[in-house]
Design an enzyme around this catalytic site. Structure first.
Site, PDB file in Angstrom:
ATOM      1  N   ASP A  63       1.649   3.951   2.891  1.00  0.00           N
ATOM      2  CA  ASP A  63       0.618   4.785   2.251  1.00  0.00           C
ATOM      3  C   ASP A  63       1.235   5.968   1.484  1.00  0.00           C
ATOM      4  O   ASP A  63       1.416   5.873   0.273  1.00  0.00           O
ATOM      5  CB  ASP A  63      -0.399   5.261   3.295  1.00  0.00           C
ATOM      6  CG  ASP A  63      -1.759   5.611   2.712  1.00  0.00           C
ATOM      7  OD1 ASP A  63      -1.962   5.413   1.508  1.00  0.00           O
ATOM      8  OD2 ASP A  63      -2.626   6.078   3.468  1.00  0.00           O
ATOM      9  N   ASP A  64       1.514   7.061   2.197  1.00  0.00           N
ATOM     10  CA  ASP A  64       2.082   8.272   1.567  1.00  0.00           C
ATOM     11  C   ASP A  64       3.225   8.765   2.456  1.00  0.00           C
ATOM     12  O   ASP A  64       3.088   9.788   3.149  1.00  0.00           O
ATOM     13  CB  ASP A  64       1.001   9.353   1.452  1.00  0.00           C
ATOM     14  CG  ASP A  64      -0.184   8.874   0.634  1.00  0.00           C
ATOM     15  OD1 ASP A  64      -0.079   8.842  -0.599  1.00  0.00           O
ATOM     16  OD2 ASP A  64      -1.207   8.504   1.252  1.00  0.00           O
TER      17      ASP A  64
ATOM     18  N   HIS B  27      -9.482   0.782  -1.677  1.00  0.00           N
ATOM     19  CA  HIS B  27      -9.497   1.412  -0.369  1.00  0.00           C
ATOM     20  C   HIS B  27     -10.935   1.321   0.160  1.00  0.00           C
ATOM     21  O   HIS B  27     -11.885   1.681  -0.556  1.00  0.00           O
ATOM     22  CB  HIS B  27      -9.133   2.886  -0.462  1.00  0.00           C
ATOM     23  CG  HIS B  27      -7.671   3.179  -0.652  1.00  0.00           C
ATOM     24  ND1 HIS B  27      -6.931   2.613  -1.653  1.00  0.00           N
ATOM     25  CD2 HIS B  27      -6.826   3.983   0.049  1.00  0.00           C
ATOM     26  CE1 HIS B  27      -5.680   3.073  -1.558  1.00  0.00           C
ATOM     27  NE2 HIS B  27      -5.593   3.893  -0.540  1.00  0.00           N
TER      28      HIS B  27
ATOM     29  N   HIS C 293       1.317   4.828  -2.422  1.00  0.00           N
ATOM     30  CA  HIS C 293       0.948   5.676  -3.575  1.00  0.00           C
ATOM     31  C   HIS C 293       2.220   6.356  -4.039  1.00  0.00           C
ATOM     32  O   HIS C 293       2.836   7.096  -3.255  1.00  0.00           O
ATOM     33  CB  HIS C 293      -0.075   6.730  -3.157  1.00  0.00           C
ATOM     34  CG  HIS C 293      -1.337   6.142  -2.602  1.00  0.00           C
ATOM     35  ND1 HIS C 293      -2.467   5.975  -3.360  1.00  0.00           N
ATOM     36  CD2 HIS C 293      -1.638   5.655  -1.371  1.00  0.00           C
ATOM     37  CE1 HIS C 293      -3.419   5.431  -2.616  1.00  0.00           C
ATOM     38  NE2 HIS C 293      -2.941   5.222  -1.402  1.00  0.00           N
TER      39      HIS C 293
ATOM     40  N   HIS D 158       0.862  -1.188   0.000  1.00  0.00           N
ATOM     41  CA  HIS D 158       0.000   0.000   0.000  1.00  0.00           C
ATOM     42  C   HIS D 158       0.891   1.228   0.000  1.00  0.00           C
ATOM     43  O   HIS D 158       1.270   1.744   1.045  1.00  0.00           O
ATOM     44  CB  HIS D 158      -0.918  -0.033   1.233  1.00  0.00           C
ATOM     45  CG  HIS D 158      -1.966   1.033   1.245  1.00  0.00           C
ATOM     46  ND1 HIS D 158      -3.191   0.870   1.871  1.00  0.00           N
ATOM     47  CD2 HIS D 158      -1.989   2.282   0.715  1.00  0.00           C
ATOM     48  CE1 HIS D 158      -3.908   1.976   1.723  1.00  0.00           C
ATOM     49  NE2 HIS D 158      -3.187   2.859   1.034  1.00  0.00           N
TER      50      HIS D 158
ATOM     51  N   GLU E 190     -11.431   3.026   5.602  1.00  0.00           N
ATOM     52  CA  GLU E 190     -10.420   3.935   6.165  1.00  0.00           C
ATOM     53  C   GLU E 190     -11.207   4.979   6.973  1.00  0.00           C
ATOM     54  O   GLU E 190     -11.180   4.957   8.191  1.00  0.00           O
ATOM     55  CB  GLU E 190      -9.600   4.592   5.041  1.00  0.00           C
ATOM     56  CG  GLU E 190      -8.557   5.582   5.538  1.00  0.00           C
ATOM     57  CD  GLU E 190      -7.826   6.328   4.389  1.00  0.00           C
ATOM     58  OE1 GLU E 190      -8.322   6.315   3.244  1.00  0.00           O
ATOM     59  OE2 GLU E 190      -6.781   6.946   4.677  1.00  0.00           O
TER      60      GLU E 190
HETATM   61  N1  ADE Z   1      -4.626   8.622  -1.970  1.00  0.00           N
HETATM   62  C1  ADE Z   1      -3.414   8.666  -1.416  1.00  0.00           C
HETATM   63  N2  ADE Z   1      -3.474   8.242  -0.149  1.00  0.00           N
HETATM   64  C2  ADE Z   1      -4.756   7.906   0.112  1.00  0.00           C
HETATM   65  C3  ADE Z   1      -5.448   7.392   1.228  1.00  0.00           C
HETATM   66  N3  ADE Z   1      -4.839   7.141   2.393  1.00  0.00           N
HETATM   67  N4  ADE Z   1      -6.778   7.200   1.130  1.00  0.00           N
HETATM   68  C4  ADE Z   1      -7.403   7.470  -0.007  1.00  0.00           C
HETATM   69  N5  ADE Z   1      -6.800   7.944  -1.093  1.00  0.00           N
HETATM   70  C5  ADE Z   1      -5.485   8.163  -1.036  1.00  0.00           C
HETATM   71 ZN    ZN Z   2      -3.806   4.698   0.395  1.00  0.00          ZN
END
Ligand code: ADE
Ligand code: ZN
Length: 333
Positions: free
Chosen positions: A277-278, A196, A18, A16, A199
């Site tokens: 994630d990011d 996703h 991006h 996971h 969340e």
């Molecule tokens: N795009 C990038 N990170 C995300 C996340 N945590 N949830 C939804 N879209 C995303």
């Molecule tokens: Zn994500």
């Protein structure tokens, strides 16, 4: 071996991530300068100071603004290469990378430009560092079904370079049901499917992702724990959840890491994994997620081994490759 030494030493897969979320401010400034694009910050410290989020949308607004400096194939290559270098540092030996074509095609960047840049960096990482990867093309759920269909059509000439489709962006108000038909079409073309769900959105969205989109893996999914029947199903069918602890903390899905439900889900037998994630926005790549979560939840060394095995188990690699990584993990002492 201490817990942190074990985390560093174990091979792991990241499921996971991006690619646009790995855009570090230093690289953002460099690419903005060479592309002649203005960004509304004076320096990297100002950028980092802006990374103070109160929910998913407040993050997404800044994340999409950052991605707007990416214009050329070289930009996507540099971005991906920088992430893969971090994989090497963290002993991530396999990664399944999300990319958001619509973030770029909406600005006039060709689909092919995005894909070719990412793919070239992945190919090099395999050759030079032995890091394997595959790509997951995400549809932005705040956009229309029609736009998702257009994106799928753009991907078809590159079918062999993309393993799966995914679904990301603003969750609440954009249920998986909205994309039932486009996922069906993608699966007809042989794409695997993930999404996703759970969340910020309710357990109902996880059910929809499973029943309507027919995904084999849920991204985040932490709100599944609110629904006992759903938890049973996840355990019974061993449906993986790609959990992102520092993301959940920074986007206020949890107030404190010590209150994160990953340990509870692990103990119930859910196939949970740890991911970043990011990471450029949330303060840490995959090992940092392991370290902070393990500290907050007092995870044992055995828990860490199980989580690393889960990362391969939940991945799209072959069974033979999975077995080889389990052996590596058992042999790391
Ligand atoms: N795009 C990038 N990170 C995300 C996340 N945590 N949830 C939804 N879209 C995303
Ligand atoms: Zn994500």
């Amino acid at each position: 071996m201490t817990r942190n030494e074990l985390i560093a030493a174990l091979p792991k897969a990241e499921l996971h991530i991006h690619i646009e979320g790995t855009f570090e401010p230093e690289l953002m400034f460099e690419i903005a300068r060479r592309n002649g694009v203005k960004i509304p910050y004076a320096n990297v410290d100002e950028v980092r100071a802006a990374y103070d989020f109160h929910n998913l949308q407040s993050f997404l607004d800044i994340y999409y603004a950052g991605a707007a400096v990416l214009l050329y194939e070289r930009d996507f290559y540099d971005l991906t290469r920088a992430y893969l270098l971090r994989c090497r540092e963290d002993n991530v030996t396999h990664t399944e990378i999300f990319f958001d074509p619509q973030t770029h095609t909406a600005r006039g960047v060709a689909f092919e430009t995005v894909l070719n840049g990412i793919e070239r960096a992945c190919r090099e990482a395999q050759e030079k560092w032995g890091i394997s990867s595959c790509l997951i093309m995400c549809f932005l759920r705040h956009l229309s079904e029609e736009s998702a269909f257009e994106t799928l059509a753009q991907a078809l000439p590159f079918r062999d370079k993309i393993t799966a489709v995914g679904l990301d962006s603003s969750e609440v108000g954009h249920p998986p049901a909205k994309f039932k038909r486009v996922f069906a079409k993608a699966r007809e073309h042989g794409f695997l499917a993930v999404a996703h769900a759970g969340e910020e959105g309710p357990p109902q969205y996880v059910y929809e992702a499973l029943d309507l989109l027919k995904v084999t893996r849920i991204d985040h999914g932490v709100r599944s724990a609110e629904d006992d029947a759903l938890m049973h199903r996840l355990v019974e069918l061993q449906i993986p959840l790609t959990v992102c602890p520092l993301s959940n903390l920074k986007l206020k899905v949890v107030n404190d890491l010590s209150r994160h439900n990953l340990r509870h889900m692990l103990q119930r037998g859910v196939l949970v994994t740890v991911n970043s994630d990011d990471p450029a926005y949330f303060g840490g790549y995959v090992n940092q997620n392991f370290i902070e979560l393990a500290e907050a939840l007092d995870l044992s060394n055995d828990d860490i081994r199980i989580l690393c095995k889960n990362s391969f188990k939940a991945s799209f690699i072959s069974d033979a490759e999975k077995k080889a990584w389990y052996r590596h993990i058992d042999e790391t002492v």
